[in-house]
Motif scaffolding. Structure first.
Motif, PDB file in Angstrom:
ATOM      1  N   PRO A  66     -35.000 -53.582 -48.139  1.00 27.06           N
ATOM      2  CA  PRO A  66     -33.779 -52.807 -48.411  1.00 27.06           C
ATOM      3  C   PRO A  66     -32.637 -53.089 -47.445  1.00 27.06           C
ATOM      4  O   PRO A  66     -31.466 -52.903 -47.799  1.00 27.06           O
ATOM      5  N   ALA A  67     -32.948 -53.526 -46.230  1.00 26.21           N
ATOM      6  CA  ALA A  67     -31.895 -53.786 -45.240  1.00 26.21           C
ATOM      7  C   ALA A  67     -31.405 -55.228 -45.278  1.00 26.21           C
ATOM      8  O   ALA A  67     -30.382 -55.544 -44.652  1.00 26.21           O
ATOM      9  N   SER A  68     -32.097 -56.116 -45.994  1.00 28.69           N
ATOM     10  CA  SER A  68     -31.790 -57.546 -45.919  1.00 28.69           C
ATOM     11  C   SER A  68     -30.393 -57.876 -46.435  1.00 28.69           C
ATOM     12  O   SER A  68     -29.682 -58.689 -45.835  1.00 28.69           O
ATOM     13  N   GLY A  69     -29.989 -57.257 -47.543  1.00 29.93           N
ATOM     14  CA  GLY A  69     -28.674 -57.550 -48.106  1.00 29.93           C
ATOM     15  C   GLY A  69     -27.543 -57.131 -47.181  1.00 29.93           C
ATOM     16  O   GLY A  69     -26.586 -57.881 -46.961  1.00 29.93           O
ATOM     17  N   TRP A  70     -27.659 -55.938 -46.600  1.00 28.65           N
ATOM     18  CA  TRP A  70     -26.622 -55.455 -45.696  1.00 28.65           C
ATOM     19  C   TRP A  70     -26.563 -56.319 -44.439  1.00 28.65           C
ATOM     20  O   TRP A  70     -25.478 -56.643 -43.956  1.00 28.65           O
ATOM     21  N   ILE A  71     -27.725 -56.697 -43.905  1.00 21.87           N
ATOM     22  CA  ILE A  71     -27.752 -57.539 -42.701  1.00 21.87           C
ATOM     23  C   ILE A  71     -27.077 -58.878 -42.968  1.00 21.87           C
ATOM     24  O   ILE A  71     -26.283 -59.367 -42.148  1.00 21.87           O
ATOM     25  N   ALA A  72     -27.356 -59.488 -44.123  1.00 22.33           N
ATOM     26  CA  ALA A  72     -26.732 -60.770 -44.462  1.00 22.33           C
ATOM     27  C   ALA A  72     -25.229 -60.621 -44.639  1.00 22.33           C
ATOM     28  O   ALA A  72     -24.450 -61.491 -44.215  1.00 22.33           O
ATOM     29  N   ASP A  73     -24.789 -59.542 -45.283  1.00 20.66           N
ATOM     30  CA  ASP A  73     -23.349 -59.314 -45.462  1.00 20.66           C
ATOM     31  C   ASP A  73     -22.654 -59.081 -44.125  1.00 20.66           C
ATOM     32  O   ASP A  73     -21.518 -59.509 -43.918  1.00 20.66           O
ATOM     33  N   ARG A  74     -23.339 -58.416 -43.208  1.00 21.55           N
ATOM     34  CA  ARG A  74     -22.719 -58.048 -41.928  1.00 21.55           C
ATOM     35  C   ARG A  74     -22.712 -59.212 -40.946  1.00 21.55           C
ATOM     36  O   ARG A  74     -21.706 -59.458 -40.257  1.00 21.55           O
ATOM     37  N   PHE A  75     -23.819 -59.942 -40.847  1.00 19.44           N
ATOM     38  CA  PHE A  75     -23.944 -60.986 -39.831  1.00 19.44           C
ATOM     39  C   PHE A  75     -23.863 -62.410 -40.403  1.00 19.44           C
ATOM     40  O   PHE A  75     -23.907 -63.370 -39.635  1.00 19.44           O
ATOM     41  N   GLY A  76     -23.768 -62.548 -41.699  1.00 18.00           N
ATOM     42  CA  GLY A  76     -23.649 -63.867 -42.309  1.00 18.00           C
ATOM     43  C   GLY A  76     -25.002 -64.422 -42.742  1.00 18.00           C
ATOM     44  O   GLY A  76     -26.022 -64.162 -42.106  1.00 18.00           O
ATOM     45  N   THR A  77     -24.983 -65.173 -43.821  1.00 17.62           N
ATOM     46  CA  THR A  77     -26.241 -65.696 -44.357  1.00 17.62           C
ATOM     47  C   THR A  77     -26.888 -66.715 -43.421  1.00 17.62           C
ATOM     48  O   THR A  77     -28.107 -66.749 -43.294  1.00 17.62           O
ATOM     49  N   ARG A  78     -26.082 -67.548 -42.736  1.00 18.44           N
ATOM     50  CA  ARG A  78     -26.684 -68.563 -41.881  1.00 18.44           C
ATOM     51  C   ARG A  78     -27.388 -67.941 -40.677  1.00 18.44           C
ATOM     52  O   ARG A  78     -28.544 -68.259 -40.379  1.00 18.44           O
ATOM     53  N   ARG A  79     -26.695 -67.036 -39.992  1.00 16.38           N
ATOM     54  CA  ARG A  79     -27.292 -66.416 -38.816  1.00 16.38           C
ATOM     55  C   ARG A  79     -28.536 -65.615 -39.187  1.00 16.38           C
ATOM     56  O   ARG A  79     -29.554 -65.665 -38.495  1.00 16.38           O
ATOM     57  N   THR A  80     -28.472 -64.893 -40.298  1.00 11.86           N
ATOM     58  CA  THR A  80     -29.619 -64.098 -40.730  1.00 11.86           C
ATOM     59  C   THR A  80     -30.786 -64.991 -41.131  1.00 11.86           C
ATOM     60  O   THR A  80     -31.949 -64.713 -40.806  1.00 11.86           O
ATOM     61  N   PHE A  81     -30.493 -66.082 -41.837  1.00 16.68           N
ATOM     62  CA  PHE A  81     -31.540 -67.000 -42.283  1.00 16.68           C
ATOM     63  C   PHE A  81     -32.217 -67.665 -41.090  1.00 16.68           C
ATOM     64  O   PHE A  81     -33.448 -67.799 -41.052  1.00 16.68           O
ATOM     65  N   LEU A  82     -31.428 -68.069 -40.102  1.00 13.79           N
ATOM     66  CA  LEU A  82     -32.003 -68.681 -38.899  1.00 13.79           C
ATOM     67  C   LEU A  82     -32.888 -67.690 -38.147  1.00 13.79           C
ATOM     68  O   LEU A  82     -33.974 -68.037 -37.666  1.00 13.79           O
ATOM     69  N   ALA A  83     -32.421 -66.438 -38.038  1.00 14.83           N
ATOM     70  CA  ALA A  83     -33.227 -65.412 -37.367  1.00 14.83           C
ATOM     71  C   ALA A  83     -34.527 -65.175 -38.121  1.00 14.83           C
ATOM     72  O   ALA A  83     -35.588 -64.966 -37.504  1.00 14.83           O
ATOM     73  N   ALA A  84     -34.458 -65.215 -39.457  1.00 15.71           N
ATOM     74  CA  ALA A  84     -35.657 -65.010 -40.268  1.00 15.71           C
ATOM     75  C   ALA A  84     -36.686 -66.114 -40.020  1.00 15.71           C
ATOM     76  O   ALA A  84     -37.889 -65.841 -39.899  1.00 15.71           O
ATOM     77  N   ILE A  85     -36.226 -67.359 -39.935  1.00 16.95           N
ATOM     78  CA  ILE A  85     -37.137 -68.476 -39.672  1.00 16.95           C
ATOM     79  C   ILE A  85     -37.791 -68.316 -38.300  1.00 16.95           C
ATOM     80  O   ILE A  85     -39.000 -68.541 -38.133  1.00 16.95           O
ATOM     81  N   ILE A  86     -36.994 -67.922 -37.306  1.00 16.84           N
ATOM     82  CA  ILE A  86     -37.534 -67.738 -35.952  1.00 16.84           C
ATOM     83  C   ILE A  86     -38.608 -66.651 -35.948  1.00 16.84           C
ATOM     84  O   ILE A  86     -39.699 -66.832 -35.390  1.00 16.84           O
ATOM     85  N   LEU A  87     -38.307 -65.510 -36.571  1.00 15.58           N
ATOM     86  CA  LEU A  87     -39.271 -64.407 -36.598  1.00 15.58           C
ATOM     87  C   LEU A  87     -40.551 -64.810 -37.327  1.00 15.58           C
ATOM     88  O   LEU A  87     -41.657 -64.505 -36.866  1.00 15.58           O
ATOM     89  N   PHE A  88     -40.396 -65.488 -38.460  1.00 13.44           N
ATOM     90  CA  PHE A  88     -41.571 -65.879 -39.238  1.00 13.44           C
ATOM     91  C   PHE A  88     -42.424 -66.886 -38.470  1.00 13.44           C
ATOM     92  O   PHE A  88     -43.655 -66.793 -38.451  1.00 13.44           O
TER      93      PHE A  88
END
Length: 472
Positions: A69-91
């Motif tokens: 539920p928070a993923s869409g807002w996080i991507a809109d707020r911080f940008g798709t690239r930054r969020t995607f990179l953070a997701a890869i790091i966490l995973f």
């Protein structure tokens, strides 16, 4: 003022973006299935009972459901690239932590970290594709990135069994490290940096109530299996979890921008589809845990052999997705879901007949039929849920569906663990196969109960192409 899309992101080749998102989806889908055939080996290594390893599965699914539920807002707020990179790091870090886990509790915590990354990978990747690909190419692009969602579950159980047999269970997580590093490097060059069109206030109060309710109910359900939770704690968690969900419902009715607007539930097909998904997927979520346990613990098969038995399930599932289009077009959603739900429930219950004396051809036929009807169930349920949403409701409705899918998967694993614990105690803890057989009958009955939900669907038929646009 809305931050502009970066020039680097704007010039990223759409084809390269599709491959990047496909790699992320493949990594996430592979990891969600590769663990199942390794559970008995994990249990031996960590000194745990193989019948009480459901927390490894349900913790990951619950983490994904909680953060979607928070993923869409996080991507809109911080940008798709930054969020995607953070997701890869966490995973990737979560995968490393899983491989290094010395105890079951450590492994469960590491799976939660993985789940947080997975919750961001899929929706943010799809969002980047939606905002980068021309509208006329959207359907073909979504079909392309859906392929890994089919291939991952096909390879996962077999690859997991092979790695356990030739190396150790740790490698089912270590293989994510080079993929994660390659994905991170590629994402810095390819992933566009899209932001939301307007700044939206995040419904923090609603999110906390919704997340707490899901976590509390899941822990209560898992606590029934006897993993250290007393009856009083289980009841307390269940009541508080239900209160939190009711609190969210009341909150959403009185707030301007809720996470999921209650107006979605005024749409008959969405309301029935969401509830049907929840109850039907509890049984489906239990099967990936139960089948490897039956084959390895109950029948003594090797991890590799158990993984290969899942190939007919995946192949039949891929074939059934196409057949579901013509069947729904001919007979309508209601009739197909009513009949197919009964078939899925009976197919699950039929696993009580699987034993070492069963002919191989009959076992393969049984697995194939289960894969076909189970896949058809997913495809038609998803289509029913999303078909009547307008443009403004599509994003929120799709996110809610994704959350319910993962939540039901976690509920399914927890339910399977609780039933196994109950039947294990009833049969004295010695007859593991009988406990497994009884659990299959119960999850089949749970799935059959969802016919009461689909019974409420109106009798109508879709446009011939409507089902083609929804892929599990």
């Amino acid at each position: 003022m809305t931050p502009p899309v970066s020039a680097h992101g704007a010039n990223a080749a759409p084809k390269a973006l599709l491959w990047l998102v496909s790699l992320a989806i493949f990594m996430q889908m592979l990891d969600s299935t590769i663990v199942n055939t390794a559970l008995p080996a994990m249990a031996r290594s960590l000194g745990e009972s193989p019948l009480q390893m459901q927390s490894v599965v349900f913790s990951y699914a619950l983490a994904v459901a909680t953060f979607i539920p928070a993923s869409g807002w996080i991507a809109d707020r911080f940008g798709t690239r930054r969020t995607f990179l953070a997701a890869i790091i966490l995973f990737t870090l979560g995968s490393l932590a899983c491989a290094l886990s010395p105890t079951l509790q450590w492994l469960v915590a590491s799976r939660v970290l993985q789940g947080v990354g997975g919750a961001l990978l899929l929706p943010v990747g799809r969002l980047a594709v939606m905002r980068s690909v021309p509208r006329e190419q959207f359907l073909s692009a979504m079909s392309f990135i859906a392929i890994p969602a089919l291939v991952g579950p096909l390879l996962g159980p077999t690859l997991g069994g092979w790695l356990v047999q030739v190396a150790s269970w740790h490698w089912i997580f270590l293989i994510n490290l080079p993929i994660g590093v390659a994905g991170f490097i590629a994402a810095t060059r390819i992933m566009p940096d899209h932001y939301g069109q307007q700044k939206r206030r995040f419904d923090m109060a609603g999110y906390l109530m919704l997340a707490f309710g899901m976590v509390a109910l899941s822990l209560a359900l898992d606590g029934v299996s006897g993993l250290g939770s007393g009856h009083a704690v289980v009841i307390l968690l269940a009541v508080i979890g239900l209160a939190a969900l009711v609190g969210y419902w009341l909150h959403a009715a009185n707030t301007r921008d809720p996470l999921f607007a209650l107006s979605l539930f005024r749409i008959t097909s969405f309301r029935i589809g969401i509830l049907g998904n929840l109850f039907s997927r509890i049984g489906s979520g239990a099967m990936p845990l139960l089948i490897p346990l039956l084959l390895q613990v109950g029948m003594g098969m090797s991890p590799m052999a158990a993984g290969m038995m899942m190939i007919p399930v995946a192949l039949a599932g891929m074939a059934a997705k196409r057949a579901s289009v013509s069947l729904v077009g001919r007979f309508g959603y209601r009739r197909i879901l009513m009949i197919n739900t009964v078939c899925v429930g009976l197919a699950m219950a039929s696993f009580m007949l699987v034993d070492a004396q069963q002919p191989l051809w009959l076992r393969l036929l049984q697995f194939t039929l289960f894969g076909a009807v189970n896949s058809m169930q997913f495809t038609v349920m998803n289509t029913v849920t999303l078909r009547d949403l307008d443009t403004d409701q599509a994003s929120s409705g799709n996110s809610l569906l994704s959350m319910v899918m993962m939540l039901a998967t976690g509920f399914g694993a927890a339910t399977a663990g609780s039933l196994l614990a109950a039947f294990g105690t009833h049969f004295g803890g010695h007859d593991v196969t009988t406990a497994l057989h009884a659990t299959f009958v119960c999850v089949g009955a749970i799935t059959l109960s969802s016919t009461l939900v689909f019974w409420q669907l109106p009798e109508n038929r879709p446009h011939p192409r409507a089902v083609e646009e929804v892929v599990e």
